[in-house]
Design an enzyme around this catalytic site. Structure first.
Site, PDB file in Angstrom:
ATOM      1  N   ASP A 144       0.896  -1.153   0.000  1.00 49.30           N
ATOM      2  CA  ASP A 144       0.000   0.000   0.000  1.00 49.30           C
ATOM      3  C   ASP A 144       0.939   1.209   0.000  1.00 49.30           C
ATOM      4  OD1 ASP A 144      -2.020   1.813   0.130  1.00 49.30           O
ATOM      5  OD2 ASP A 144      -3.099   0.852   1.762  1.00 49.30           O
TER       6      ASP A 144
HETATM    7  C1  BGC Z   1      -4.918   3.442   0.317  1.00 48.91           C
HETATM    8  C2  BGC Z   1      -5.026   2.535  -0.889  1.00 48.91           C
HETATM    9  C3  BGC Z   1      -4.906   3.357  -2.145  1.00 48.91           C
HETATM   10  C4  BGC Z   1      -3.589   4.089  -2.113  1.00 48.91           C
HETATM   11  C5  BGC Z   1      -3.337   4.954  -3.344  1.00 48.91           C
HETATM   12  C6  BGC Z   1      -3.676   4.295   0.277  1.00 48.91           C
HETATM   13  O1  BGC Z   1      -3.706   5.259   1.265  1.00 48.91           O
HETATM   14  O2  BGC Z   1      -4.940   2.676   1.499  1.00 48.91           O
HETATM   15  O3  BGC Z   1      -6.243   1.841  -0.876  1.00 48.91           O
HETATM   16  O4  BGC Z   1      -5.039   2.552  -3.266  1.00 48.91           O
HETATM   17  O5  BGC Z   1      -3.549   4.941  -0.973  1.00 48.91           O
HETATM   18  O6  BGC Z   1      -4.181   6.028  -3.375  1.00 48.91           O
END
Ligand code: BGC
Length: 816
Positions: free
Chosen positions: A732
Site C-alpha cells: 500500500d
Molecule cells: C490506500 C489505498 C490506495 C492508495 C493509493 C492508500 O492510502 O490505502 O487503498 O489505493 O492509498 O491512493
C-alpha cells in the site's frame, strides 16, 4: 458507444522495440471532457438498484405505484454517492440527487417541501471542506417544523425520509449521534413526519451499517425501510427506480444488522491504535449471531425483501463429494422480481468449533414474471467446506480438514429462514490439504470457542490460541532462489513478448541497479510517466529499463471509479455491488469499466477492496463487500474477471486483515491462524484461484506482529506457495521502515523483497517526516552485506513485476 476517446493519439508511439524517451510517455493530455459512456452509466444504475436492500415493506407501501411523495431530509439533495478517501475520490461529472431521480422516474414529488429543502440547503451548504480524514459523517439536518409535515400530509400520500452518512479512509464511523447513531434533529424530523403521515419510508443513504434500534420507537409508523448503500453517480436514480417500482427490489444484506453496537462480537476489540485481538476468532458476523445470539439480530445476513414472493423446491443428490442442488424458484406473487437462493451448511463441529450456519453457495435468478420459474443449479464440493485445524484438534494440525459426521444443508433466502434440505455424511475425518503453519500468533490470547449445555444450547467458551512454532529463519533460508544464469546476448522485453526469449533470460541480464528500480514505483503519486493524476507508475521507471522495452505501468484508484485528473464514472461502492449477490452483473459492469480505464490511461485499477466487514465502524467498509468471505471472494473474482477481460489489470487490496482505519499504518491485527485463513484470507484465496488477479496490494497494518508488507509467510508461504500466485505484489502507498529481526542485514525494501512484496509504491521513502521524493538504497546495501538479500531474490521479484508489464504491454502499446 463510448463518447469520449480520452487519450489523444499522436506521435507518441514508442515503437515495437525500445521506448526512447520519457517525454514520449509523459504527454498523455489532461482530459477535460466530462462526457461518459452512457452504457456504463446504465449498468451502474442497474447494479446500484440491484444492491438496494428493502428491509421493511409493511402494507406493501412500496412500490409507490403512482402515489405522490413528500421527501424529507437534506440528503435528498446533498446525496452521499460514495465514501471518503482514495476509494471514492473520482472527478465525476455528475451525481444524481434523489429529488431529481424521483422526478425522472415519473414520481410526483411534493414541490412545497422540495422547494423548502432546496432553499435551506442553498443557505446552509453541505461543507465538504475539512482536512484529510476529517470529513463530516453527516450534514446538519434542517430543523423541521411539524406544521410543514402536517400540511405536506394533506398533499402527498407517502413520506420519504432520507438519512445520510459517510465514513472513509482514515475516518471511522464513530459511536456518536450523526454517525453510528441518529442525530437529534433526525429524530425530531422522524417524530414530525411519522406523526403526520400514515406511510413513511426511510431511505438509508449510508456506507456503513448504522444503529437502527430507533425503529422500535416508531413501531408501525415507519412502514418502509431501504438500505441504499452508496451507489455512485447513478445511486439516487437507482433508489428512485426501486421506490417507483420500475426496478424490483432484490438486494440482500451482506452483513448482519444487530440490535446494538455492543452486540457485535468485535465490539470490545476494535479501534485500539496499537493492537486488536480478534478474540471472536471465526465467529464473525452471522457466524456469531446465528450460533450464540440470534435474538440480538434486527435483520439477518442475506435478508432482503422484494415486491413479490417466491416458492423454492429443492432436490439434492451427492456423488463423489460433490453435492448438486437443483432448486426451482417460482414467482408465487403478483409482481415481477428476482430472488437470491442461498445455501448454508452446518458442519459437525465435534472437534472444531463451528458456526451453526455458514454460507456455502448462492445464485441469483433473472427477473421472473408472476408464475414464472427458474431452475437454479448449485454444485458444492465438500472439500471447499473444509476447516483449518490450527490446533491439531482433529489429529491433523496445519491442515484443511473435513470432520467426520453429518453436514446439514439449508436452502432459503436469508441465513435465518433457510430450511434444512439434505445431509451429506463424511464417514471418516478427511484431510483435504495438508499445509504448513504460517503467520500464526506470537503472543498468546484466549479465543472464542463453542461449548454446549446438556440440552444442546450453544454457549461461548474460550480456549488458548495456538502460537507460532515455526523457525521462520530456517524456512526462509531453505527457500532462497539461486541467481539466474546470464545469457550471452542482450535482450529486450519485446523479445520475451514475441516468444524469442524467456523472461528468466531477460531478467538475468538486468543489473542490480535496474532490478532495484523494478522493485519500486516512480517515487511519487502523479508520476509524469502516466496519465495526469495517477496514483503511481511502476515497471519502466528508469531510462535504462525503458530502453530495454519495459513499459511504465500506470496505477489508479479504485475501487469506485478511476481516480485521475480526468473526468471518470463513479460506480456503486463495494457494499452496494456485493449486495446485488449478482457476480454476472458485476462482471459485466467492470468489463465496461475497464474500457473506460483504457480510454483514460489506467493500466491497473487499485480495486477491488476486499477486507472483511469485521466491525460496522470500519471507515472503509463501503469499499469492501461483506462480513462473509464467500460473498467477498465471489464478488471480487467477478470484479477482477471483468476488468482483466479487457486486457488491463485489477489489484485486489488490502492483503490482509486491514479491518480498521485507526492508526492503520501501525496497528497489529492479532488473529489465530484459523480465523486468518477461514475468514480474512479466504476471500483473497477464492479470488486468486478463480480470477488470477495480475496484481495484489498489501495492507498497511501488522498481522501477528509483522507488517503485511514484510510478511514472508503471508506472501511467500501462503499466497504464492499454497495458492500458486505468480503475479505482482505491491505495498500500500509507502511503508513503515524496519529492520528484519531474523536477518538484520535486511532493512526496508530488502526486507520486503525477501517476503516477495515486489514493488514499493509509489516508490519514495517514508520517514517520520512523511513521504520523501527519493528512493532508499536498502536493496543495494543489503546485497553487499553478508547474510543480506541475494541476487536470486531480487531477480525473482523482478520476474513477478515483469509478468504484469508483459500482460499489459499490448494495451499500453495500442494506446500509444
Ligand atoms: C490506500 C489505498 C490506495 C492508495 C493509493 C492508500 O492510502 O490505502 O487503498 O489505493 O492509498 O491512493
Amino acid at each position: 458507444m463510448p463518447l469520449t476517446p480520452a487519450i489523444e493519439s499522436g506521435d507518441r508511439s514508442h515503437g515495437a522495440t525500445a521506448i526512447e524517451s520519457v517525454a514520449q510517455l509523459s504527454t498523455i493530455l489532461e482530459d477535460t471532457d466530462p462526457t461518459l459512456d452512457p452504457a456504463l452509466g446504465r449498468l451502474a444504475r442497474q447494479a446500484a438498484a440491484e444492491g438496494i436492500v428493502l428491509l421493511r415493506n409493511d402494507d406493501a407501501v412500496l412500490p409507490l405505484d403512482g402515489r405522490t411523495v413528500a421527501v424529507f431530509g437534506r440528503t435528498q439533495l446533498d446525496w452521499f454517492a460514495v465514501g471518503y478517501g482514495s476509494g471514492g475520490d473520482v472527478k465525476v461529472p455528475y451525481v444524481w440527487n434523489l429529488v431529481a431521480g424521483l422526478r425522472d422516474a415519473g414520481v410526483t414529488v411534493d414541490s412545497e417541501v422540495a422547494d423548502l429543502y432546496a432553499a435551506w440547503c442553498a443557505e446552509n451548504p453541505a461543507e465538504l471542506t475539512g482536512t484529510w480524514g476529517q470529513w463530516p459523517h453527516h450534514f446538519p439536518e434542517m430543523p423541521l417544523d411539524p406544521a410543514v409535515a402536517a400540511s405536506a400530509a394533506t398533499r402527498a400520500d407517502t413520506a420519504v425520509v432520507v438519512i445520510g452518512r459517510a465514513a472513509g479512509e482514515a475516518r471511522e464511523s464513530i459511536l456518536e449521534p450523526g454517525s453510528y447513531y441518529l442525530a437529534e434533529e433526525e429524530r425530531t424530523l422522524l417524530d414530525a413526519v411519522t406523526a403526520a403521515f400514515a406511510r413513511t419510508v426511510v431511505v438509508l443513504d449510508v456506507g456503513n451499517v448504522m444503529d437502527l434500534s430507533w425503529l422500535a420507537d416508531y413501531g408501525d409508523r415507519i412502514t418502509g425501510l431501504l438500505a441504499a448503500w452508496q451507489g455512485g453517480m447513478e445511486g439516487a436514480r437507482a433508489v428512485a427506480a426501486v421506490l417507483s417500482g420500475e426496478t424490483p427490489a432484490s438486494g440482500k444484506l451482506t452483513d448482519t444488522i444487530a440490535r446494538s453496537y455492543a452486540d457485535y462480537p468485535s465490539a470490545a476489540n476494535f479501534g485500539d491504535p496499537d493492537a486488536n485481538t480478534y478474540v471472536e476468532d471465526i465467529f464473525v458476523g452471522y457466524r456469531y449471531f446465528e450460533t450464540f445470539a440470534p435474538e440480538r439480530v434486527l435483520f439477518p445476513f442475506g435478508f432482503g425483501l422484494g415486491y413479490t414472493t417466491f416458492a423454492l423446491t429443492t432436490q439434492a443428490h451427492e456423488v463423489d463429494g460433490i453435492l448438486r442442488l437443483t432448486i426451482d424458484v417460482r414467482n408465487a406473487g403478483t409482481r415481477a422480481g428476482a430472488e437470491t437462493v442461498q445455501v448454508y451448511v452446518a458442519a459437525p463441529g465435534v472437534m472444531l468449533s463451528q458456526p451453526s450456519r455458514r454460507l456455502a453457495a448462492y445464485r441469483k435468478t433473472a427477473v421472473l414474471q408472476p408464475g414464472e420459474s427458474e431452475r437454479v443449479q448449485v454444485s458444492i464440493a465438500m472439500d471447499d467446506l473444509a476447516s483449518y485445524d490450527d490446533a491439531g484438534a482433529t489429529g491433523h494440525r496445519s491442515a484443511w480438514v473435513l470432520e467426520a459426521g453429518d453436514y446439514a444443508f439449508f436452502v432459503g433466502t436469508d441465513v435465518r429462514s433457510a430450511t434444512a434440505e439434505t445431509t451429506v455424511t463424511i464417514p471418516d475425518v478427511r484431510v483435504v490439504r495438508q499445509v504448513t503453519e504460517a503467520a500464526a500468533p506470537v503472543l498468546p490470547f484466549e479465543r472464542m470457542t463453542l461449548t454446549r449445555d446438556t440440552d444442546g444450547t450453544a454457549r461461548v467458551a474460550t480456549a488458548p490460541v495456538p502460537t507460532a512454532t515455526v523457525d521462520l529463519r530456517e524456512r526462509i533460508l531453505q527457500q532462497l532462489p539461486a541467481a539466474l544464469p546470464v545469457p550471452a546476448a542482450p535482450l529486450t522485453l519485446d523479445a520475451v513478448a514475441a516468444g524469442e526469449a524467456t523472461l528468466d533470460e531477460f531478467v538475468a541480464q538486468l543489473t542490480a541497479a535496474e532490478l532495484a528500480d523494478i522493485a519500486r514505483g516512480d517515487i511519487t503519486m502523479h508520476s509524469p510517466l502516466g496519465a495526469a493524476g495517477n496514483a503511481g507508475v511502476l515497471g519502466g521507471v528508469s531510462e535504462s529499463l525503458r530502453a530495454k522495452g519495459v513499459r511504465p505501468v500506470t496505477t489508479t484508484d479504485g475501487p469506485s471509479g478511476i481516480r485521475l485528473s480526468a473526468y471518470a464514472s463513479l460506480l456503486p461502492s463495494g457494499t452496494a455491488l456485493a449486495s446485488t449477490w449478482n457476480p454476472v452483473l458485476v462482471r459485466e459492469l467492470t468489463a465496461l469499466h475497464a474500457q473506460e480505464m483504457i480510454r483514460k490511461g489506467s493500466d491497473v485499477l487499485l480495486s477491488p477492496g476486499m477486507n472483511i466487514h469485521r466491525d460496522p465502524l470500519c471507515g472503509r467498509n463501503f469499499e469492501y463487500f461483506s462480513e462473509d468471505p464467500l460473498v467477498t471472494g465471489w464478488t471480487a473474482a467477478a470484479v477482477v474477471q471483468g476488468i482483466q477481460s479487457q486486457g488491463v489489470a485489477a489489484c485486489p487490496k488490502h492483503f490482509a486483515a486491514n479491518n480498521q482505519e485507526t492508526n492503520r499504518t501501525r496497528n497489529d491485527s492479532r488473529v489465530s491462524e484459523r480465523a486468518l485463513r477461514e475468514i480474512y484470507l479466504r476471500g483473497f484465496e477464492i479470488c486468486v484461484r478463480e480470477a488470477q488477479p495480475l496484481a495484489i496490494m498489501m495492507s498497511y497494518n501488522q498481522i501477528n506482529g509483522v507488517w503485511a508488507h514484510y510478511h514472508h509467510d503471508l506472501v511467500t508461504t501462503i499466497l504464492r506457495g499454497e495458492w500458486g500466485y505468480t503475479g505482482c505484489v505491491m505495498t500500500d502507498w509507502w511503508m513503515e521502515e524496519a529492520v528484519d529481526p531474523l536477518f538484520p542485514a535486511l532493512e526496508n525494501s530488502a526486507y520486503r523483497v525477501r517476503a516477495q512484496v515486489d514493488v514499493l509504491m509509489p516508490g519514495g521513502v517514508k520517514t517520520d517526516a512523511g513521504p520523501q521524493s527519493y528512493a532508499d538504497d536498502s536493496i543495494a546495501q543489503s546485497l553487499a552485506r553478508p547474510d543480506g538479500l541475494t541476487l536470486g531474490e531480487l531477480q525473482r521479484g523482478a520476474r513477478n513485476v515483469l509478468g504484469l508489464v508483459l500482460a499489459l504491454t499490448p494495451v499500453i502499446d495500442a494506446r500509444t
